[in-house]
Motif scaffolding. Structure first.
Motif, mmCIF file in Angstrom:
data_model
loop_
_atom_site.group_PDB
_atom_site.id
_atom_site.type_symbol
_atom_site.label_atom_id
_atom_site.label_comp_id
_atom_site.label_asym_id
_atom_site.label_seq_id
_atom_site.Cartn_x
_atom_site.Cartn_y
_atom_site.Cartn_z
ATOM 1 N N VAL A 137 -9.614 14.801 5.942
ATOM 2 C CA VAL A 137 -9.153 14.732 4.565
ATOM 3 C C VAL A 137 -10.156 14.139 3.609
ATOM 4 N N GLU A 138 -10.658 14.932 2.592
ATOM 5 C CA GLU A 138 -11.305 14.436 1.716
ATOM 6 C C GLU A 138 -10.621 14.079 0.296
ATOM 7 N N VAL A 139 -10.604 12.599 -0.207
ATOM 8 C CA VAL A 139 -9.820 12.543 -1.375
ATOM 9 C C VAL A 139 -10.832 12.014 -2.441
ATOM 10 N N GLN A 189 1.973 8.168 1.069
ATOM 11 C CA GLN A 189 2.935 9.057 1.813
ATOM 12 C C GLN A 189 2.236 10.483 1.555
ATOM 13 N N ASP A 190 1.521 10.654 0.761
ATOM 14 C CA ASP A 190 0.933 12.161 0.652
ATOM 15 C C ASP A 190 0.150 12.604 1.745
ATOM 16 N N ILE A 191 -0.623 11.504 2.252
ATOM 17 C CA ILE A 191 -1.323 11.939 3.691
ATOM 18 C C ILE A 191 -0.214 12.037 4.896
ATOM 19 N N LEU A 192 0.950 11.481 4.889
ATOM 20 C CA LEU A 192 1.854 11.627 6.110
ATOM 21 C C LEU A 192 2.277 12.824 6.016
ATOM 22 N N HIS A 193 2.596 13.489 4.516
ATOM 23 C CA HIS A 193 2.989 14.697 4.420
ATOM 24 C C HIS A 193 2.135 15.662 4.957
ATOM 25 N N LEU A 233 -2.764 9.238 15.096
ATOM 26 C CA LEU A 233 -3.533 7.839 14.898
ATOM 27 C C LEU A 233 -4.632 8.083 13.996
ATOM 28 N N ASP A 234 -4.864 7.089 13.051
ATOM 29 C CA ASP A 234 -5.926 7.127 12.273
ATOM 30 C C ASP A 234 -7.196 6.768 13.011
ATOM 31 N N GLY A 235 -7.833 7.814 12.536
ATOM 32 C CA GLY A 235 -9.318 7.676 13.418
ATOM 33 C C GLY A 235 -10.417 6.935 12.795
ATOM 34 N N GLY A 236 -10.556 7.002 11.483
ATOM 35 C CA GLY A 236 -11.545 6.186 10.638
ATOM 36 C C GLY A 236 -11.544 6.718 9.350
ATOM 37 N N THR A 279 0.871 -0.938 0.132
ATOM 38 C CA THR A 279 0.035 0.178 -0.094
ATOM 39 C C THR A 279 0.827 1.437 0.047
ATOM 40 N N GLY A 280 2.050 1.096 0.293
ATOM 41 C CA GLY A 280 2.914 2.359 0.343
ATOM 42 C C GLY A 280 2.603 3.028 1.601
ATOM 43 N N ASP A 281 2.135 2.624 2.643
ATOM 44 C CA ASP A 281 2.014 3.323 3.977
ATOM 45 C C ASP A 281 3.135 2.906 5.030
ATOM 46 N N PHE A 282 3.865 3.554 4.946
ATOM 47 C CA PHE A 282 5.294 3.227 5.611
ATOM 48 C C PHE A 282 5.575 4.000 6.910
#
Lengths: 155, 156
Positions: free
Chosen positions: B134-136, B73-77, B92-95, A35-38
């Protein structure tokens, strides 16, 4: 694939066929690669502890993918998943590896669901479900809802 | 404990976006994803089976567009951006909420537009928390919106 489910087969309260899952540290690395979630929270012990959890935890997105798996397996190839949402309510920890391929004993999860509503809207026969993941203690660590369009025997 | 009071720089992030980013949906990526989920559905794993199905090609499990394509990775940015703007470092990822509008399969080219639609300061069981939504939106090569994902992450 399991046999095709039809709108007429389900009623409010009908159980979604449960799906059993395990997760290992190896599977979390596999998920990260696919998934690329690192995010290091899912494979680095110290990083995870610094965030206040006991160690690397399962990816929320993997749990959500399990719930999609639960639904698509149940609705069959002619069913169409319309929407799915979930919230992560508890931490889940993977089994560690004992050998190159075999994990230690540890947590087993069950993905489950129940039909909460069914209705026909125009051409579409829709079922709504509440869905969740239970850990070995029976705690629901992920909860959510899903809606799917099922084929009808009358068409 | 108290609710988190949003800084001006956090409030200014609402409405900011990344993209659209183009992603091609590849067979191997679908198969690796299905294996990582443990989903043995032949529509997602077996090219020959899927080619002979009503779809005529390997299909992506619903939700495949979400992590393997974007945000990844974009969301980690974005998480880093929210932290730089004053949110606490714990994350943390909420949902997630997914709307599946059109099937996605191998060969599709998706344009993902990632947008921060809300940032709130709350008090949660984690303590003072910044909740970012965030909406994608994923638009396919035919111009149809194939999927909308709303992802919530918590900084505490």
């Amino acid at each position: 694939m399991t046999k095709q489910l039809y709108y007429e087969d389900v009623d409010i309260g009908t159980e979604v066929t449960p799906l059993k899952k395990i997760a290992t540290t190896r599977m979390l690395v596999q998920w990260a690669g696919a998934t690329g979630d690192f995010n290091p929270l899912h494979y680095e012990e110290d990083f995870a502890r610094n965030l206040g959890v006991e160690g690397p935890i399962l990816h929320g997105a993997l749990k959500r993918a399990w719930l999609v798996n639960l639904m698509t397996e149940w609705i069959g190839e002619k069913g169409r998943l319309k929407n799915l949402s979930c919230r992560y309510r508890g931490m889940d920890y993977p089994r560690k590896m004992k050998t190159f391929t075999e994990p230690h004993d540890g947590e087993t999860w069950w993905c489950k669901g129940k039909v909460t509503k069914k209705y026909v809207a125009g051409e579409a026969s829709v079922v709504e479900c509440s869905i969740w993941i239970e850990n070995g203690m029976g705690d629901k660590t992920t909860t959510g809802t899903a809606a799917a369009v099922l084929p009808s025997k009358s068409k | 404990m108290a609710e988190f009071v949003l800084t001006d720089s956090l409030k200014q992030l609402i409405g900011s976006s990344i993209g659209p980013i183009l992603y091609k949906v590849e067979e191997g990526a679908i198969q690796r994803y299905a294996k990582a989920v443990g989903d043995s559905n032949p529509l997602y794993n077996n090219i020959e089976y899927a080619s002979n199905s009503q779809w005529g090609r390997l299909m992506a499990p619903p939700g495949f567009a979400g992590w393997p394509l974007a945000p990844g990775q974009d969301i980690l940015h974005l998480v880093d951006k929210v932290i730089s703007a004053g949110a606490p470092r714990g994350n943390l990822d909420g949902g997630v909420e997914f709307e599946f509008l059109s099937p996605i399969g191998a060969g599709d080219v998706l344009a993902a537009l990632i947008r921060i639609i809300n940032i709130e300061g709350l008090e949660t069981k984690l303590g003072p928390t910044v909740v970012t939504t965030v909406e994608v939106t994923y638009t396919n090569q035919r111009g149809a919106v194939a999927m909308i994902a709303r992802i919530t992450f918590l900084n505490f």
